[in-house]
Design an enzyme around this catalytic site. Structure first.
Site: not given
Ligand code: F6R
Length: 614
Positions: A491, A510, A27, A487, A75, A609, A494, A101-102, A2
């Site tokens: 992180k 193993h 939004r 994950e 929404w 990205k 990265e 909102n909530g 919202c």
């Molecule tokens: C991790 C990261 C990448 C994406 C991957 C897939 O932080 O950003 O590993 O997750 O490149 O990207 P999408 O989700 O855009 O297909």
């Protein structure tokens, strides 16, 4: 997701509210409304289903007359998009108008209580209990701000609320509870404004205050006053938002990664909005134009994705098997596309991609299409290539994710996958209303609980400071927590350039166990679920080799506290949804280690990205 806007000053309020809501357009919305208080004391409320422009053109030649008002884009969560369900909502007397909102998690109980006391409701929304609660407290002769403080004391969940009242001209009151969307107050000269996000305020002022959890504010044209949840006055000094637009977009956060971690309660809430119906349990997914017959034919689900999206897909596989009862597999899209996979017309391929443009994921989808599979994509970017290839889409509603490393889109993808599994289970007649209710009830609480975790940033930061000098980490998990371990490790790699492995805990013996010594901290996810005993044995095995263990565990797990060197407790939640709560501390941990090591957090070296090359 919202949008919220408020104005009090000497200029006509209507055009300022509409302009502000327009700046929150990213939004998205399904309906919009404004309330303006005229000098003669009349409160005019205008609401329209549809986009903001529908409302704007409806009032363009008859702007409500007045210099204070509130506006909202909605929404839907409770109650379909309609003129009546749009905000603002009023009490029985029509004196009080509220935007919100909530999700009011206990709204049914409150609605019954208020209806029994004689209040009459006109919408199907959870929000409408708020003006009626305010009416009740104002009837006890409370000040508007005290009535709001008492009202938020009655609400469960996370909220941003703005109120105006005919009996209190020249005054807006607002409160924030938890992290389901913020409230920013903008200081102008002889006027003040408030909004859910900065872009709506920047044309008017750069001097702002962000409201924290459980703070309440009263805003007049010349003064803003703050209180905490106990009614104690607070001093808050406005901060100047720099002119540079990138810094402005980051708000009070140092990095986009941190901002996006903090936004998760809201992006999860937005992903649920209008899709999960809690009173008569049902899931509606608006962009899946597949018939019941098509869905009934599905015999197998294949998930594909890359990186963080692949980890979300791995969690999706658990949902598909345990909720929808459909055999499911998951594959790295870059492997899948070259494996000569056998895909039939009874296979549903579910791709997960934040950008919808990742080349390997698109290639896997093209292959699935060539072989005639049905496809659904979980995606954050409207109109992206993945959304064009797939037969159906479940959008994650995160807004832009700017930090190169994905955070909020991971937890929103997990939420979308949960909804998809419920949707398929429901469409195939595999889960009845009672079971669906039992699956949706804990989902309604996720945004609030995620907010509770984000509030503990300082604790995760302290831990990061103790460990930022190590050069290797092992992350262990089992079952639905294995993707979280992977994950967490991703992180850390990265953003801090530290070597980290995410590993199935059962596989550790193993080979990986050979690596364990004092120099390799082990992060073990050991919640009180059906994997608890196994994880405890793995922790013993690490300790026996002098390894240091940081464990993520369930509140009150003394046995774990006695074994591990450090414990991060996560909120009690349904085991299927708990990956959201184990992920968030690991995101903070990586962020603060990277910050300590002076890394380029929002644009880590060598990464992009969106990966559009093989
Ligand atoms: C991790 C990261 C990448 C994406 C991957 C897939 O932080 O950003 O590993 O997750 O490149 O990207 P999408 O989700 O855009 O297909």
């Amino acid at each position: 997701m919202c949008g919220i806007m408020g104005y009090v000053g000497s200029r006509p309020a209507g055009p300022i509210l509409i302009d502000g809501l327009g700046r929150l357009e990213y939004r998205g919305y399904d309906s919009a409304g404004i309330a303006v208080l005229a000098e003669n004391g009349g409160l005019s409320i205008h609401k329209r289903v549809g986009k903001l422009e529908t409302l704007a053109s409806a009032i363009a030649d008859r702007w409500p007359n007045g210099h204070e008002g509130i506006g909202h884009t909605r929404w839907a969560t409770h109650g379909k998009p309609s003129d009546i369900n749009a905000h603002p909502h009023a009490d029985c007397t029509g004196d009080v108008a509220v935007i919100h909102n909530g999700i009011v998690e206990n709204y049914l109980e409150l609605k019954t209580e208020l209806a029994t006391a004689g209040h009459s409701f006109s919408s199907e929304t959870d929000t409408e209990v708020i003006p009626h609660l305010l009416e009740h407290y104002l009837g006890e002769n409370e000040e508007l701000v005290t009535a709001l403080r008492k009202t938020i004391g009655r609400l469960e969940g996370a909220h941003a609320i703005v109120v105006m009242s005919r009996q209190h001209p020249g005054t807006l009151v607002t409160a924030r509870v938890g992290n389901a969307g913020g409230v920013v107050i903008g200081y102008g000269g002889g006027e003040n404004l408030l909004a859910s996000d900065l872009p709506a305020l920047l044309p008017h002022t750069r001097r702002v205050v962000f409201l924290n959890d459980r703070e309440v504010a009263q805003v007049t044209a010349t003064r803003v006053t703050y209180w905490d949840s106990e009614g104690r006055p607070l001093e808050k000094e406005p901060q100047e938002i720099p002119y540079d637009s990138v810094s402005a977009a980051k708000g009070q956060h140092k990095h986009f990664m941190l901002k996006e971690i903090m936004e998760q309660p809201e992006s999860i809430l937005d992903t649920i909005r209008g899709r999960a119906q809690f009173d008569t349990p049902a899931v509606q997914l608006e962009d899946i134009p597949l018939s019941k017959e098509q869905l009934a034919k599905v015999r197998r689900v294949v998930f594909v994705g890359m990186g963080t999206s692949l980890h979300a897909a791995m969690i999706g596989r658990h949902y598909m098997e345990r909720i929808a009862g459909i055999p499911a597999e998951v594959d790295n899209a870059s492997e899948y596309r070259y494996r000569a996979p056998i895909i039939g017309a009874d296979t549903l391929v579910v791709s997960v991609s934040q950008s919808g443009e990742t080349v390997d994921t698109l290639a896997a989808m093209e292959e699935a299409k060539r072989q005639g599979a049905l496809q659904i994509t979980i995606c954050n970017v409207a109109g992206s290539q993945a959304t064009r290839i797939a037969d159906g889409v479940v959008y994650t509603r995160c807004g832009l994710e700017i930090g190169v490393c994905s955070t909020k889109t991971f937890t929103a993808s997990v939420t979308a996958l949960y909804l998809l599994a419920c949707y398929l289970g429901q469409a195939r007649g595999l889960i009845d209303k009672e079971r669906l209710g039992g699956l949706l009830e804990p989902l309604a609480r996720v945004p609030y609980l995620a907010g509770e975790v984000t509030k503990r940033e300082a604790e995760f930061e302290r831990l990061a400071h103790q460990f930022h000098r190590y050069n290797n980490f092992l992350y262990l998990g089992r079952g639905i927590q294995l993707p979280v371990a992977m994950e967490g490790a991703l992180k850390l790699k990265e953003v801090s350039y530290i070597h980290a492995e995410g590993y199935p805990a059962g596989e550790m013996k193993h080979g990986a166990i050979a690596l364990i010594d004092r120099e390799m901290p082990v992060i073990a996810i050991a919640l009180k679920d059906d994997m608890h005993d196994k994880m405890m044995s793995n922790i013993e095995q690490v300790k026996a080799r002098e390894g240091t263990v940081i464990a993520l565990g369930s509140e009150g797990d003394e046995e774990l506290a006695a074994k591990a060197d450090h414990v991060i407790y996560v909120p009690e939640a349904s085991p299927l949804l708990s990956p959201i709560f184990t992920t968030i501390p690991l995101q903070f941990f990586s962020y603060h280690i990277a910050l300590r090591r002076g890394c380029d957090i929002d644009q880590p070296r060598n990464l992009a990205k969106t990966v559009t090359v093989e």
